[in-house]
Design a protein around this motif. Structure first.
Motif, PDB file in Angstrom:
ATOM      1  N   LEU A  39       3.217   3.431  -8.957  1.00 49.58           N
ATOM      2  CA  LEU A  39       2.048   3.304  -8.182  1.00 49.58           C
ATOM      3  C   LEU A  39       0.820   3.494  -9.648  1.00 49.58           C
ATOM      4  O   LEU A  39       0.459   3.773 -10.104  1.00 49.58           O
ATOM      5  CB  LEU A  39       1.691   4.328  -7.747  1.00 49.58           C
ATOM      6  N   GLU A  95       0.460  -1.265   0.040  1.00 50.37           N
ATOM      7  CA  GLU A  95       0.173  -0.137   0.464  1.00 50.37           C
ATOM      8  C   GLU A  95       0.740   0.917  -0.396  1.00 50.37           C
ATOM      9  O   GLU A  95       1.511   1.442   0.677  1.00 50.37           O
ATOM     10  CB  GLU A  95      -0.901   0.111   1.237  1.00 50.37           C
ATOM     11  N   GLU A  96       0.359   1.898  -0.890  1.00 48.42           N
ATOM     12  CA  GLU A  96       1.155   3.542  -0.818  1.00 48.42           C
ATOM     13  C   GLU A  96       0.191   4.305  -0.208  1.00 48.42           C
ATOM     14  O   GLU A  96      -1.067   5.563  -1.075  1.00 48.42           O
ATOM     15  CB  GLU A  96       1.414   3.920  -2.374  1.00 48.42           C
ATOM     16  N   ARG A 131       1.391   0.184  -4.411  1.00 50.94           N
ATOM     17  CA  ARG A 131       2.455   0.461  -5.413  1.00 50.94           C
ATOM     18  C   ARG A 131       3.524  -0.641  -5.619  1.00 50.94           C
ATOM     19  O   ARG A 131       3.206  -1.478  -4.890  1.00 50.94           O
ATOM     20  CB  ARG A 131       3.626   1.493  -4.111  1.00 50.94           C
TER      21      ARG A 131
END
Length: 213
Positions: A178, A102-103, A109
């Protein structure tokens, strides 16, 4: 030879669709692991020929059954292109690793790394130019027309964020991009993104003998 011809035609078709503003992004719900697994299955026979170890890792708290709203076909197009390059320019008994995390709350990501020949610092932006990419050490591995990374970067800028090379990764190459978790379902590609237009205007017309796809 038929596969390569199909690849050339598909890349050129995407190139001209981007050039003439006809490239489309079509969001729908899909499971991100399933999309990546499909790409891994496609490159696995070639990886096995070179005894390359391929790994996929999902980092907590991201679930490996995470469902997102984005364009699965364009996402897979980017992942498959990066994986094909990772196999083509890798060493015998090397490795390829796909890491997903997670980003923030709205993006995922994706990192794809390999133990291959790497990309020189001076070439890290040039490889993203249209019809322009680095030479491989093994001239027998000639594939592609030098559009894959250019197209992949254009796609990434539409489905999430920029496609980049990790400058700190040693003994190989790591690509990072992303992807949006929840894209507007009514979204359709528009050519308002001036970064893509710049890439189109500055794309080289000379293709080297051996290129990243």
């Amino acid at each position: 030879h038929v596969e390569l011809l199909y690849m050339y035609i598909a890349d050129l078709q995407d190139y001209f669709q981007l050039l003439y503003k006809r490239f489309r992004i079509r969001p729908k719900h899909f499971e991100i692991r399933d999309a990546i697994d499909r790409c891994l299955e496609m490159i696995r026979p070639r990886a096995d020929e070179k005894s390359i170890k391929v790994q996929l890792k999902f980092h907590h708290p991201l679930r490996d059954d995470e469902v997102i709203l984005n364009d699965p076909n364009r996402f897979q197009q980017v992942v498959l292109n990066l994986l094909c390059n990772a196999v083509q320019f890798n060493h015998e008994e090397g490795f390829i690793e796909v890491e997903v995390s997670e980003e923030g709350e709205k993006k995922i990501r994706v990192e794809i790394s390999d133990s291959g020949i790497g990309i020189a610092p001076d070439d890290r932006e040039r490889v993203f130019d249209a019809f322009n990419a680095i030479h491989g050490d093994d001239q027998s591995t000639e594939e592609g027309v030098g559009l894959g990374l250019w197209i992949s970067r254009c796609i990434c800028r539409q489905i999430g964020d920029d496609l980049q090379i990790d400058p700190w990764f040693k003994n190989g190459t790591k690509f990072i991009f992303l992807i949006d978790k929840d894209m507007n379902p009514s979204f359709e590609y528009s050519d308002s993104d001036q970064r893509n237009r710049t890439m189109i205007r500055t794309g080289s017309v000379a293709a080297p003998d051996n290129t990243l796809m």
